[in-house]
Design an enzyme around this catalytic site. Structure first.
Site, PDB file in Angstrom:
ATOM      1  N   ASN A 198       0.809  -1.237   0.000  1.00 53.13           N
ATOM      2  CA  ASN A 198       0.000   0.000   0.000  1.00 53.13           C
ATOM      3  C   ASN A 198       0.835   1.276   0.000  1.00 53.13           C
ATOM      4  O   ASN A 198       0.480   2.245  -0.646  1.00 53.13           O
ATOM      5  CB  ASN A 198      -1.033  -0.016   1.133  1.00 53.13           C
ATOM      6  CG  ASN A 198      -0.411  -0.130   2.495  1.00 53.13           C
ATOM      7  OD1 ASN A 198       0.635  -0.754   2.669  1.00 53.13           O
ATOM      8  ND2 ASN A 198      -1.032   0.468   3.480  1.00 53.13           N
ATOM      9  N   GLU A 245       4.227  -4.963  12.373  1.00 53.94           N
ATOM     10  CA  GLU A 245       3.370  -3.799  12.082  1.00 53.94           C
ATOM     11  C   GLU A 245       2.202  -4.327  11.259  1.00 53.94           C
ATOM     12  O   GLU A 245       2.357  -4.571  10.062  1.00 53.94           O
ATOM     13  CB  GLU A 245       4.163  -2.743  11.293  1.00 53.94           C
ATOM     14  CG  GLU A 245       5.414  -2.227  11.984  1.00 53.94           C
ATOM     15  CD  GLU A 245       5.118  -1.315  13.167  1.00 53.94           C
ATOM     16  OE1 GLU A 245       3.967  -0.867  13.303  1.00 53.94           O
ATOM     17  OE2 GLU A 245       6.040  -1.080  13.955  1.00 53.94           O
ATOM     18  N   CYS A 247      -3.184   1.432   6.504  1.00 57.43           N
ATOM     19  CA  CYS A 247      -3.425   0.668   7.737  1.00 57.43           C
ATOM     20  C   CYS A 247      -4.114   1.537   8.775  1.00 57.43           C
ATOM     21  O   CYS A 247      -4.882   1.050   9.577  1.00 57.43           O
ATOM     22  CB  CYS A 247      -2.123   0.093   8.270  1.00 57.43           C
ATOM     23  SG  CYS A 247      -0.857   1.344   8.521  1.00 57.43           S
TER      24      CYS A 247
HETATM   25  P1  NAD Z   1       0.405  -9.359   3.299  1.00 57.07           P
HETATM   26  O1  NAD Z   1       0.469  -9.845   4.696  1.00 57.07           O
HETATM   27  O2  NAD Z   1      -0.427 -10.090   2.324  1.00 57.07           O
HETATM   28  O3  NAD Z   1       1.865  -9.280   2.646  1.00 57.07           O
HETATM   29  C1  NAD Z   1       2.902  -8.522   3.230  1.00 57.07           C
HETATM   30  C2  NAD Z   1       4.246  -9.101   2.814  1.00 57.07           C
HETATM   31  O4  NAD Z   1       4.406 -10.396   3.398  1.00 57.07           O
HETATM   32  C3  NAD Z   1       4.414  -9.291   1.314  1.00 57.07           C
HETATM   33  O5  NAD Z   1       5.718  -8.879   0.954  1.00 57.07           O
HETATM   34  C4  NAD Z   1       4.243 -10.798   1.139  1.00 57.07           C
HETATM   35  O6  NAD Z   1       4.911 -11.320   0.018  1.00 57.07           O
HETATM   36  C5  NAD Z   1       4.872 -11.318   2.414  1.00 57.07           C
HETATM   37  N1  NAD Z   1       4.459 -12.668   2.810  1.00 57.07           N
HETATM   38  C6  NAD Z   1       3.288 -13.310   2.526  1.00 57.07           C
HETATM   39  N2  NAD Z   1       3.291 -14.536   3.092  1.00 57.07           N
HETATM   40  C7  NAD Z   1       4.471 -14.667   3.745  1.00 57.07           C
HETATM   41  C8  NAD Z   1       5.066 -15.705   4.534  1.00 57.07           C
HETATM   42  N3  NAD Z   1       4.428 -16.843   4.784  1.00 57.07           N
HETATM   43  N4  NAD Z   1       6.280 -15.491   5.050  1.00 57.07           N
HETATM   44  C9  NAD Z   1       6.935 -14.327   4.841  1.00 57.07           C
HETATM   45  N5  NAD Z   1       6.440 -13.315   4.100  1.00 57.07           N
HETATM   46  C10 NAD Z   1       5.216 -13.484   3.554  1.00 57.07           C
HETATM   47  O7  NAD Z   1      -0.037  -7.831   3.423  1.00 57.07           O
HETATM   48  P2  NAD Z   1      -0.392  -6.851   2.235  1.00 57.07           P
HETATM   49  O8  NAD Z   1      -1.694  -7.291   1.661  1.00 57.07           O
HETATM   50  O9  NAD Z   1       0.778  -6.672   1.362  1.00 57.07           O
HETATM   51  O10 NAD Z   1      -0.585  -5.463   3.022  1.00 57.07           O
HETATM   52  C11 NAD Z   1      -1.799  -5.034   3.535  1.00 57.07           C
HETATM   53  C12 NAD Z   1      -1.833  -5.250   5.031  1.00 57.07           C
HETATM   54  O11 NAD Z   1      -0.735  -4.580   5.640  1.00 57.07           O
HETATM   55  C13 NAD Z   1      -3.056  -4.663   5.678  1.00 57.07           C
HETATM   56  O12 NAD Z   1      -3.540  -5.556   6.643  1.00 57.07           O
HETATM   57  C14 NAD Z   1      -2.534  -3.401   6.342  1.00 57.07           C
HETATM   58  O13 NAD Z   1      -3.297  -2.961   7.431  1.00 57.07           O
HETATM   59  C15 NAD Z   1      -1.173  -3.835   6.757  1.00 57.07           C
HETATM   60  N6  NAD Z   1      -0.298  -2.681   6.964  1.00 57.07           N
HETATM   61  C16 NAD Z   1       0.124  -2.381   8.225  1.00 57.07           C
HETATM   62  C17 NAD Z   1       0.914  -1.261   8.437  1.00 57.07           C
HETATM   63  C18 NAD Z   1       1.408  -0.867   9.814  1.00 57.07           C
HETATM   64  O14 NAD Z   1       2.296  -0.030   9.901  1.00 57.07           O
HETATM   65  N7  NAD Z   1       0.884  -1.429  10.885  1.00 57.07           N
HETATM   66  C19 NAD Z   1       1.269  -0.468   7.355  1.00 57.07           C
HETATM   67  C20 NAD Z   1       0.798  -0.807   6.101  1.00 57.07           C
HETATM   68  C21 NAD Z   1       0.033  -1.928   5.907  1.00 57.07           C
END
Ligand code: NAD
Length: 516
Positions: free
Chosen positions: A145, A241, A275
């Protein structure tokens, strides 16, 4: 439509512009062996990077800051192409946010990471201090995002602390990894300081399972749980996060114009894919209708679509193709349970890319998914409540706790309500900007994760604290090293009484053994 970011063959991921469908490029899907190789490079890079003084590391990060500021237009353009967000938004929220963090680190890190003397308690013959040392090689896994700043924030902070980094950007926005590599190479960073690995969840899992010394993860709560379980085996420390379901409480005495504009901005920026966007709004009955009217009017004025050169759009595309389906499901579920669509409610059929109309829902309640699960899209559900007490109770009725906001003209009341809201950050008459203040720690509680980015706490995530003790007197032996005299128990008990009894008279009496 962005079919991008899907694994089209086993070996590559194609990336497309979600606003136009244009193919932008592809990246390899790296396997375990390739990830291990990059971690090895970063391990080698650690030897030289960690040997630099802090001021030299910060000087080099200053060079990176200068490159980012110089190339901000082209960097924002490349981020906008892969995410479908407006370029000006990419510039401010991704490039400016990163430049500001680097500048903050350059100013504050020397004070935060300085070794500090500590008191030695009853061991008066000792000198003690604590010092911070880098963890080693840090694995950073980031989401789509804000693909640039949510990668760069942990990367530059980890580097400032003396670590080297292996970054795994999201498979939805993999080309941003190249943007980051280019910036580091323009700023003259040698191989092994920052390594980028590309691929989907499997590549991320390989990074977690490699020999990295720490994982910094930003992404969904579901993935966070999987990573935490995998990291347990090797006792790899993690920062999480995760997602959010941010509430906004509008009090009866709020400045309704500001609150309505704030809700529209914080609910629809980045197409709601933030987020800490406003995910639900609670409004007391007496002002509910007027607030809704203002929000709907403002929402209808928003310009949505692909950015075709003139930069005149407010809202871009949905970045991940899968997210638009989740948004549709949440809206359908809400409508099926009695919610009313005031405006929007559907995907844009007239545009080629992945766009969902900015949507305002009323008549919502906590039985609906839209009020309980993270929607991560351009939808503002507004719930009518009896009063502020009910709003506070409902705002806290969630397993998440990333940010929250309260809107009122009464500052004292705003602070009182803010104290009652369970979240990592609470804002008064504002939303989202807590992340923009890079001296302020940002992170969640509950299902929103643990650990912090930004601020002193964010920097200290990336160090080991090392404790030092030095003897001051150099005596041949010490009284409690196997005391050779009679009745050491009695002597130590008298000293203990002298040191720790509450009243002075008892302390003196215990020295002579007469306080019992
Ligand atoms: P996601 O969890 O689908 O993916 C995030 C990352 O994790 C990607 O790079 C993905 O390839 C990797 N990943 C997926 N499976 C994995 C595994 N088994 N092991 C290691 N890595 C793996 O999240 P997304 O859809 O990319 O992002 C959206 C989410 O992120 C929303 O829930 C949002 O709220 C959250 N977010 C949180 C913050 C914060 O600061 N708290 C900031 C931005 C987004």
């Amino acid at each position: 439509m962005k079919e991008a970011a899907e694994e089209t063959t086993q070996a590559t991921i194609q990336s497309r512009n979600p606003a136009t469908g244009d193919l932008l490029g592809d990246v390899p899907v790296m396997d375990e062996a390739e990830v291990r190789q990059r971690v090895q490079r970063a391990r080698k890079g650690f030897e030289s990077w960690s040997a630099l003084t802090l001021s030299e590391r910060l000087r080099r990060l200053g060079r990176l800051q200068d490159v980012l500021a110089r190339d901000s237009r082209s960097i924002a353009g490349r981020i906008a192409a892969e995410t479908g967000k407006p370029r000006h938004e990419a510039l401010v929220t991704e490039v400016t946010a990163t430049c500001d963090l680097i500048r903050t680190l350059r100013r504050t890190a020397p004070g935060i990471l300085r070794a500090r003397p500590v008191g030695t308690g009853f061991l008066k013959t000792k000198r003690a201090w604590k010092a911070y040392e880098p963890v080693g090689v840090v694995g950073v896994i980031s989401p789509w995002n804000y693909p640039f700043t949510l990668s760069m924030a942990p990367v530059v902070t980890a580097l400032a602390a003396g670590n080297t980094v292996v970054l795994k950007p999201s498979e939805v926005t993999p080309l941003v990894g190249q943007v980051i590599e280019d910036a580091f190479s323009s700023a003259g960073f040698p191989e092994g300081t920052l390594e980028v690995v590309t691929g989907a969840g499997g590549t991320g899992a390989a990074l977690v399972g490699s020999s990295v010394d720490m994982i910094h993860f930003t992404g969904s709560t579901a993935t966070g749980r999987r990573i935490l379980a995998a990291a347990a085996d090797s006792l790899t420390p993690v920062v999480m996060e995760l997602g959010g379901k941010d509430p906004m409480i509008v009090c009866e005495d709020a400045d309704l114009e500001r609150a309505a504009n704030g809700a529209v901005w914080a609910g629809f920026s980045n197409s709601g894919q933030i987020c800490m966007s406003v995910e639900r709004v609670y409004v007391p009955s007496p002002i509910h209708d007027e607030f809704v009217e203002r929000v709907v009017a403002r929402t209808r004025e928003l310009r949505q679509g692909p950015e075709l050169g003139d930069g005149n759009i407010d809202i871009g595309a949905m970045i991940a193709p899968s997210q638009i389906g989740i948004v549709e499901e949440h809206v359908e579920d809400a409508v099926g349970r009695g919610a009313r669509v005031e405006t929007g409610g559907v995907r844009r059929g007239d545009l080629a890319g992945d766009f969902f109309e900015p949507t305002v829902l009323t008549g919502v309640d906590h039985d609906m998914r839209i009020m309980r699960e993270e929607t991560f899209g351009p939808v503002l559900p507004i719930m009518r409540v009896r009063d502020e007490r009910e709003a506070i109770r409902l705002a806290n009725d969630t397993p998440y706790g990333l940010t929250a906001s309260v809107w009122t003209r009464d500052k004292a009341k705003g602070r009182r309500i803010a104290a009652e809201l369970r979240a990592g950050s609470v804002l008064i008459n504002d939303h989202i900007t807590a992340y923009g203040i890079t001296e302020l720690p940002f992170g969640g509680v509950g299902d929103s994760g643990f650990g912090r980015v930004h601020g002193p706490e964010g920097l200290l995530e990336f160090v080991e604290v090392k404790s030092y003790v030095e003897d001051r007197l150099g005596l041949p032996s010490e009284p409690f090293w196997f005391p050779g005299f009679d009745d050491p128990l009695e002597l130590f008990a008298r000293i203990n009484g002298f040191l720790y009894r509450a009243r002075w008279t008892d302390r003196i009496r215990s020295l002579f053994g007469s306080d019992r």
